[in-house]
Design a protein around this motif. Structure first.
Motif, PDB file in Angstrom:
ATOM      1  N   GLN A   1       4.188  12.660  -0.583  1.00  0.00           N
ATOM      2  CA  GLN A   1       5.428  11.823  -0.682  1.00  0.00           C
ATOM      3  C   GLN A   1       6.286  12.117   0.462  1.00  0.00           C
ATOM      4  N   GLY A   2       6.756  11.188   0.899  1.00  0.00           N
ATOM      5  CA  GLY A   2       7.753  11.551   2.168  1.00  0.00           C
ATOM      6  C   GLY A   2       6.921  11.161   3.624  1.00  0.00           C
ATOM      7  N   GLN A   3       5.678  11.064   3.364  1.00  0.00           N
ATOM      8  CA  GLN A   3       4.727  11.145   4.657  1.00  0.00           C
ATOM      9  C   GLN A   3       4.064   9.458   4.646  1.00  0.00           C
ATOM     10  N   GLU A   4       4.529   8.560   3.629  1.00  0.00           N
ATOM     11  CA  GLU A   4       3.715   7.484   3.480  1.00  0.00           C
ATOM     12  C   GLU A   4       3.816   6.560   4.651  1.00  0.00           C
TER      13      GLU A   4
ATOM     14  N   GLN B   1       0.797  -1.229  -0.060  1.00  0.00           N
ATOM     15  CA  GLN B   1       0.022  -0.081  -0.019  1.00  0.00           C
ATOM     16  C   GLN B   1       0.906   1.301  -0.147  1.00  0.00           C
ATOM     17  N   ILE B   2       2.019   1.286   0.700  1.00  0.00           N
ATOM     18  CA  ILE B   2       2.774   2.389   0.863  1.00  0.00           C
ATOM     19  C   ILE B   2       3.331   2.690  -0.701  1.00  0.00           C
ATOM     20  N   LEU B   3       3.825   1.492  -1.292  1.00  0.00           N
ATOM     21  CA  LEU B   3       4.440   1.371  -2.953  1.00  0.00           C
ATOM     22  C   LEU B   3       3.237   2.026  -3.840  1.00  0.00           C
TER      23      LEU B   3
ATOM     24  N   ARG C   1      -2.986  15.526   2.911  1.00  0.00           N
ATOM     25  CA  ARG C   1      -1.797  14.682   2.654  1.00  0.00           C
ATOM     26  C   ARG C   1      -1.877  12.927   2.801  1.00  0.00           C
ATOM     27  N   ASP C   2      -2.987  12.956   3.274  1.00  0.00           N
ATOM     28  CA  ASP C   2      -3.345  11.588   3.886  1.00  0.00           C
ATOM     29  C   ASP C   2      -3.785  10.270   2.900  1.00  0.00           C
ATOM     30  N   MET C   3      -3.129  10.603   1.676  1.00  0.00           N
ATOM     31  CA  MET C   3      -3.642   9.395   0.869  1.00  0.00           C
ATOM     32  C   MET C   3      -3.307   8.000   1.238  1.00  0.00           C
ATOM     33  N   THR C   4      -1.961   7.807   1.569  1.00  0.00           N
ATOM     34  CA  THR C   4      -1.725   6.294   2.020  1.00  0.00           C
ATOM     35  C   THR C   4      -2.591   5.963   2.954  1.00  0.00           C
ATOM     36  N   ALA C   5      -2.821   6.885   4.378  1.00  0.00           N
ATOM     37  CA  ALA C   5      -3.917   6.300   5.420  1.00  0.00           C
ATOM     38  C   ALA C   5      -5.193   6.006   4.784  1.00  0.00           C
ATOM     39  N   PHE C   6      -5.648   6.918   3.902  1.00  0.00           N
ATOM     40  CA  PHE C   6      -6.853   6.796   3.478  1.00  0.00           C
ATOM     41  C   PHE C   6      -7.175   5.640   2.654  1.00  0.00           C
ATOM     42  N   MET C   7      -6.106   4.964   1.983  1.00  0.00           N
ATOM     43  CA  MET C   7      -6.182   3.770   1.286  1.00  0.00           C
ATOM     44  C   MET C   7      -5.998   2.635   2.177  1.00  0.00           C
TER      45      MET C   7
ATOM     46  N   GLN D   1       2.073   7.445   7.838  1.00  0.00           N
ATOM     47  CA  GLN D   1       0.714   7.404   7.880  1.00  0.00           C
ATOM     48  C   GLN D   1       0.257   5.815   7.880  1.00  0.00           C
ATOM     49  N   ALA D   2       1.309   5.040   7.213  1.00  0.00           N
ATOM     50  CA  ALA D   2       0.768   3.443   7.270  1.00  0.00           C
ATOM     51  C   ALA D   2       0.862   3.038   8.548  1.00  0.00           C
ATOM     52  N   GLY D   3       1.944   3.382   9.651  1.00  0.00           N
ATOM     53  CA  GLY D   3       1.974   2.973  10.934  1.00  0.00           C
ATOM     54  C   GLY D   3       0.789   3.494  11.519  1.00  0.00           C
ATOM     55  N   MET D   4       0.508   4.533  11.420  1.00  0.00           N
ATOM     56  CA  MET D   4      -0.932   5.302  12.024  1.00  0.00           C
ATOM     57  C   MET D   4      -1.910   4.557  11.707  1.00  0.00           C
ATOM     58  N   ALA D   5      -2.315   4.427  10.547  1.00  0.00           N
ATOM     59  CA  ALA D   5      -3.457   3.794   9.994  1.00  0.00           C
ATOM     60  C   ALA D   5      -3.710   2.059  10.306  1.00  0.00           C
ATOM     61  N   MET D   6      -2.518   1.580  10.565  1.00  0.00           N
ATOM     62  CA  MET D   6      -2.392   0.208  11.123  1.00  0.00           C
ATOM     63  C   MET D   6      -3.032  -0.080  12.438  1.00  0.00           C
TER      64      MET D   6
END
Length: 340
Positions: free
Chosen positions: A48-51, A21-23, A73-79, A54-59
């Motif tokens: 970019q640079g915040q993925e 998901q990060i990639l 900027r929260d696209m990674t977490a949103f996904m 955000q992934a650690g947060m969302a999980m």
């Protein structure tokens, strides 16, 4: 030193999903910048640079149960909360089937009813008081639901930020406040934004624990958020997390950071790209092989190409829905709002 991914306690299968998901988010972000530059979309705010942060947060949260009030900027977490690349792109193209506003919302103002993600206003920090209201509702219902709300470091100078923390501290609300601190408020560097040694200290004034977290370290981030979510579910109240991340791209597609950031600074940011770090980690820890990563890149490119074509071909909103979800419906007989 960056902690090993396996120290997070997540399974190999979960870590594979996280990395993919990060990639996916990075490659989609790159595509969206291309679309904006070629005039196919109007605007983009890069994450970019915040993925990794955000992934650690969302999980640490439960999508579909916990409420999420993201910032732009929260696209990674949103996904990771359950939104697809196609849906992200439909919002960017302004298509009616986009989840964030049926083509009527500004790009990157993420929202989706099915995952309990609530849109921000373009007025920064305005999502913070809304988050306290949602968290207060959970407390009144005796629910263990937790609310997550994010913003950037520049937003912490707004009154809404402080009002929200004050109320959450007094009422011991189940909310996790996040500052995704990339060191810049548009073009204003952190040393001109605030005099405090750390923005995490601002929580103390409102009776809320404040934590500084390295958002370039997935495991450190995930464990910090897991602790904050556990506190909130137990009824111990809010946490303020100052998540240190990088802003690799311009503030938005309308900005040019080379005017106010030196070549040396931008070179340092590029060298510190957290995607490089976590890619090496997944290889070193046997989560992916080099061949699997190559296959993943090919599959993501194919998926994003298909999603782009489908989103671009999707229908635009009709003028008849211009005021949809803007004005409350009026009962024709009584003249009272909200009866329909």
């Amino acid at each position: 030193m960056t902690r090993k991914l396996q120290e997070s306690g997540l399974t190999k299968a979960q870590l594979r999903v996280v990395y993919a998901q990060i990639l996916r988010s990075r490659r989609l972000d790159e595509r969206m910048l291309q679309l904006q530059r070629t005039g196919k979309t109007s605007f983009h705010t890069s994450g970019q640079g915040q993925e990794i942060g955000q992934a650690g947060m969302a999980m640490a949260f439960e999508p579909g149960k916990d409420y999420y009030l993201p910032y732009y900027r929260d696209m990674t977490a949103f996904m990771l909360f359950g939104i697809t690349a196609k849906e992200i792109l439909m919002d960017s193209f302004g298509r009616y089937d986009g989840p964030s506003g049926h083509g009527l919302q500004m790009p990157n103002h993420y929202a989706a009813k099915r995952v309990k993600a609530v849109s921000q206003s373009s007025t920064v920090a305005s999502q913070y008081p809304v988050a306290t209201g949602i968290a207060y509702g959970a407390k009144l219902e005796n629910s263990d639901r937790v609310t997550l709300v994010t913003t950037g470091d520049g937003s912490t100078g707004e009154g809404e930020f402080h009002e929200a923390l004050n109320f959450a501290g007094v009422a011991k609300l189940p909310v996790v406040f996040v500052i995704e601190n990339n060191g810049y408020a548009i073009s204003t560097p952190h040393n001109e934004e605030y005099a405090a040694k750390s923005l995490a200290l601002r929580g103390q004034g409102y009776g809320i624990p404040g934590v500084d977290v390295d958002g370039l370290d997935f495991t450190a981030t995930y464990l910090a958020f897991k602790e904050a979510v556990t506190r909130a579910r137990k009824g111990d109240g809010a946490t303020l997390i100052n998540l240190h991340v990088l802003r690799m791209q311009d503030h938005t597609s309308d900005d040019n950071q080379r005017i106010y950031r030196s070549k040396a600074e931008l070179a340092e940011v590029k060298a510190a790209d957290p995607l490089k770090t976590i890619t090496q980690q997944v290889l070193d820890e046997g989560i992916y092989t080099q061949a699997e990563l190559a296959d993943l890149e090919k599959q993501l490119k194919k998926d994003i190409n298909v999603a782009t074509d489908q989103a671009e071909a999707a229908p635009l909103p009709d003028l008849s829905v211009l005021s949809q979800n803007v004005f409350a419906p009026v009962d024709k007989e009584s003249g009272i709002y909200g009866n329909n």
